[in-house]
Design an enzyme around this catalytic site. Structure first.
Site, mmCIF file in Angstrom:
data_model
loop_
_atom_site.group_PDB
_atom_site.id
_atom_site.type_symbol
_atom_site.label_atom_id
_atom_site.label_comp_id
_atom_site.label_asym_id
_atom_site.label_seq_id
_atom_site.Cartn_x
_atom_site.Cartn_y
_atom_site.Cartn_z
ATOM 1 N N ASP A 290 0.863 -1.176 0.000
ATOM 2 C CA ASP A 290 0.000 0.000 0.000
ATOM 3 C C ASP A 290 0.908 1.237 0.000
ATOM 4 O O ASP A 290 2.123 1.153 0.164
ATOM 5 C CB ASP A 290 -0.936 -0.034 1.221
ATOM 6 C CG ASP A 290 -2.155 0.850 1.021
ATOM 7 O OD1 ASP A 290 -3.166 0.640 1.713
ATOM 8 O OD2 ASP A 290 -2.106 1.753 0.154
HETATM 9 C C1 GLC Z 1 -4.162 4.324 -0.184
HETATM 10 C C2 GLC Z 1 -5.087 3.198 0.209
HETATM 11 C C3 GLC Z 1 -5.243 2.132 -0.838
HETATM 12 C C4 GLC Z 1 -5.076 2.734 -2.214
HETATM 13 C C5 GLC Z 1 -3.648 3.239 -2.331
HETATM 14 C C6 GLC Z 1 -3.364 3.853 -3.698
HETATM 15 O O1 GLC Z 1 -3.391 4.726 0.910
HETATM 16 O O2 GLC Z 1 -4.831 2.553 1.446
HETATM 17 O O3 GLC Z 1 -6.535 1.544 -0.651
HETATM 18 O O4 GLC Z 1 -5.338 1.757 -3.210
HETATM 19 O O5 GLC Z 1 -3.334 4.177 -1.312
HETATM 20 O O6 GLC Z 1 -4.103 5.013 -3.839
#
Ligand code: GLC
Length: 730
Positions: A290
């Site tokens: 993430d």
């Molecule tokens: C965010 C979220 C995740 C998302 C990622 C990319 O922090 O936790 O769900 O897909 O970043 O945007």
């Protein structure tokens, strides 16, 4: 001769096709199996080229205001992936052209994005979709999302989110399908298949990403990015099942989670990312971290420095680093020092290349640059969004059949949500625009013979009650009041935890004031979580939960309020009586003492509205639940049946929810567990038979803390509504 020549020429072509075209490098030869192409390409790559594939860059911030990546001025064309936030395919194709033509091997970039509940055609938030109990219809919406994403140059969506969540203080409950592992599994698998299609390389298909792996929904006290206390037993019985279902559905990728899983963060957790996902389940795609999850291992007290964070993450099984830009600078030296093996690097690269080949990116690296009006907000897409929104609405209360509205009634439409557009989009609304949203006011005005009288009454929060008088006057001049309350779109989603699930006091006060006008009051709720309705529901004559319905919210509301559509939604999250009851969910274990002992002394211990609850404009009579056998062996299938009659004068869609209870077992089991559901249209006055084909190993077993599926002989109860039948496994 000519004929023979042509035959031999054909044979030669076939031969070359079968054995690979000798004129091009094997990894560029689409006639070869993917695995051969992967190995050939991998064998040609330098360590630096391999490491570049393990990086996803972003062009700055993404849709989440608290995620701001450093603006990478010059993107190296060798990178594995780019988080893509442009509105058309032009810059994607330009970037891809650099990768295909300016690099030594011409490995295409994978463009990813958060198409969570629509790209530009925004449909209901996933929590609402779950409430439709119609995974096929939710899948239709995901197909729209995939096509709109594909057409703008996105190959990969960071969706579906399949985190089971039972604490509505946590803002991200909005992004999942609710509190139940089985329902979440069904909707997650439907989304994966809808995004990816049968062949990911077909135009319009994109790779899915199961997130957040794993246990993010157990975030302590509903705060975000925090510790999660998850026993191995809970990991296997509650949080892993939707991911296993998604992997079985063919999900190309998973995203590791931020949360600390009982001492080992999801993004450094070898047990979950490697032992379970890759070794036990045999997943051959890849895991992306993430946003900044690798860097955060330092913040979380797992790693003393960035290099060690990288070491822990890659060795645990995190294959691609999302926007940390840490794999690029640290991996080569970690390999040289032996802290990371070349084998692990190769395994990660292999997984990423495999998905790129399966997506057909080497054959079609570029996307047709269609004009906007040919690829977004198409009429058929809007129709899907409306139909899905209609099926997500849950009728929580309807005293004296105040709904549906009666023809000719003078309607007062009051409240902060009545004309809002952006708030109906909900969180993570991709490239959705407020201007695309049909508001509740506009939706109702479209269908009522006389446009509703409107008064805002108040804002979403604050203390300004200066609009109350006008609201009360508007209410007093109408036959019925539709009071539109709820949450701003930003009050749920990521980094949106709230200490209370009650609406701001001013909204509750507006209801009190309007109620005093003496007219029937229908409360519409638009929100991204379960709410505390203890001061709202008693004052309302009807309550309709519309969640965050997306761009067709207005027409969907109008259709349900006027009775053109019979509401068929059922809750997939428990609505607690109050915040103090959290966590409260339907599949809890039996307490040690029944009756009143152990219950709250100051408030009820039952929820306000339970999982699976929802009313209809008609009524359904359930016949006697029957089973094809009351004793059976593990190799038998037992069929449970129930006939359901639509006893009213309005067609309706009813979902029969089938639960299983194992009254005693080596480990305690929930009081009941959802194991099957089916939604059918039942015309007024007619009956339908619903069946549950019980597969003992699938439906009656449990998974123990080692991930072993255990089926024990003895009694089991099959439960539908208030009926239960005992069946005995020999
Ligand atoms: C965010 C979220 C995740 C998302 C990622 C990319 O922090 O936790 O769900 O897909 O970043 O945007």
């Amino acid at each position: 001769m000519k004929k023979i020549l042509s035959v031999s020429l054909i044979l030669a072509c076939c031969f070359s096709a079968v054995a690979g075209n000798k004129n091009i490098l094997p990894y560029k030869d689409a006639s070869l199996p993917v695995e051969e192409r992967v190995e050939d390409l991998l064998s040609r790559m330098t360590l630096d080229e391999k490491i570049a594939q393990l990086n996803q860059y972003s062009l700055g911030s993404n849709d989440n205001v608290n995620n701001n990546g450093e603006m990478v001025k010059v993107l190296p064309p060798e990178i594995g992936s780019l988080l893509y936030t442009a509105d058309d395919a032009v810059s994607r194709n330009a970037m891809q052209k650099r990768a295909m033509e300016e690099t030594r091997l011409g490995i295409p970039i994978l463009f990813g994005y958060d198409t969570v509940h629509g790209y530009r055609t925004i449909y209901p938030i996933p929590l609402a979709q779950g409430a439709s109990w119609n995974p096929d219809l939710a899948g239709e919406a995901c197909r729209v999302a995939a096509q709109e994403s594909y057409d703008v140059g996105i190959d990969w969506t960071f969706s579906p989110m399949v985190d089971v969540a039972r604490d509505p203080r946590w803002g991200r409950v909005a992004e999942g399908y609710g509190e139940d592992p089985y329902l979440t599994s069904v909707f997650g698998a439907s989304a994966v298949k809808a995004y990816q299609g049968d062949d990911m390389s077909e135009p319009g298909n994109i790779a899915a990403c199961l997130k957040h792996y794993v246990g993010y929904g157990a975030s302590e006290a509903g705060r975000d990015y925090v510790y999660t206390e998850i026993s191995r037993q809970s990991l296997w019985s509650t949080y892993l099942p939707p991911f296993e279902a998604g992997v079985k559905a063919g999900a190309a990728t998973l995203m590791s989670s931020f949360n600390d899983i009982s001492g080992t963060p999801g993004s450094a957790n070898h047990y979950t990312m490697t032992e379970i996902l890759k070794e036990m389940w045999g997943h051959d795609g890849f895991v992306v971290g993430d946003w900044h999850a690798v860097k955060q291992l330092v913040t979380q007290g797992m790693a003393p420095d960035d290099a060690t964070a990288v070491e822990y993450a890659i060795n645990a099984g995190l294959d691609m680093d999302m926007t940390d830009n840490l794999y690029m600078p640290h991996l080569a030296s970690l390999v040289e020092s032996g802290r990371v093996s070349v084998d692990r690097i190769d395994d990660a690269v292999r997984r990423i290349l495999r998905i790129k080949f399966r997506l057909g990116l080497f054959e079609h690296p570029y996307v047709e640059e269609k004009p906007e009006n040919e690829r977004i907000l198409l009429p058929e897409s809007l129709d899907v969004a409306r139909r899905l929104a209609e099926e997500t609405f849950v009728l929580l209360k309807n005293e004296e059949d105040v709904l549906p509205l009666k023809p000719g009634q003078k309607v007062a439409l009051i409240g902060p949500m009545a004309k809002s557009q952006k708030d109906l989009l909900g969180s993570w609304h991709g490239r959705g625009l407020a201007e695309d949203v049909v508001s509740i006011f506009d939706g109702l005005s479209e269908v009522l013979t006389e446009a509703p009288a409107y008064a805002a009454g108040c804002g979403f929060e604050g203390d300004d009650r200066s609009g109350f008088d006008e609201a009360v006057k508007t209410a007093s001049e109408a036959d019925v009041v539709v009071l539109c309350l709820g949450e701003r779109y930003s009050w749920s989603g990521e980094n949106a935890s709230r200490s209370t699930i009650a609406l701001p006091e001013i909204q509750e006060d507006l209801l009190k004031a309007v109620k005093a006008a003496g007219k029937p009051v229908v409360v519409l709720l638009s929100n991204g979580r379960a709410l505390d309705l203890t001061r709202i529901s008693p004052l309302a004559d009807a309550v309709l939960e519309i969640w965050q319905p997306g761009i067709m919210g207005g027409p969907a509301v109008a259709s349900v309020l006027t009775g053109k559509t019979n509401p068929s939604g059922r809750l997939t999250v428990t609505f607690p009586y109050t915040t103090g009851q959290i966590p409260i969910y339907y599949c809890q274990r039996h307490p040690a003492r029944d009756g009143s002992q152990g219950r709250y002394q100051d408030i009820p211990s039952t929820p306000m509205y339970e999982f699976g609850y929802g009313l209809s404009y008609t009524s359904y009579d359930y016949g006697t639940l029957t089973v094809s056998a009351d004793s059976f062996t593990v190799n038998d299938t037992v069929t449970a049946r129930v006939a359901v009659t639509n006893a009213g004068d309005m067609d309706g869609k009813e979902t029969v929810q089938w639960y299983v209870c194992d009254p005693y077992s080596t480990i305690t089991r929930p009081v009941k567990e959802l194991k099957h559901f089916e939604k059918k249209l039942i015309p007024a006055g007619e009956s339908c038979t619903f069946e549950f084909e019980i597969d003992p190993m699938r439906d009656l077993s449990y998974v123990n803390w080692k991930g072993e599926r255990i089926l024990e002989p003895g009694d089991y109860y099959i439960i539908v509504k208030d009926q239960k039948v005992c069946i005995t496994l020999e």
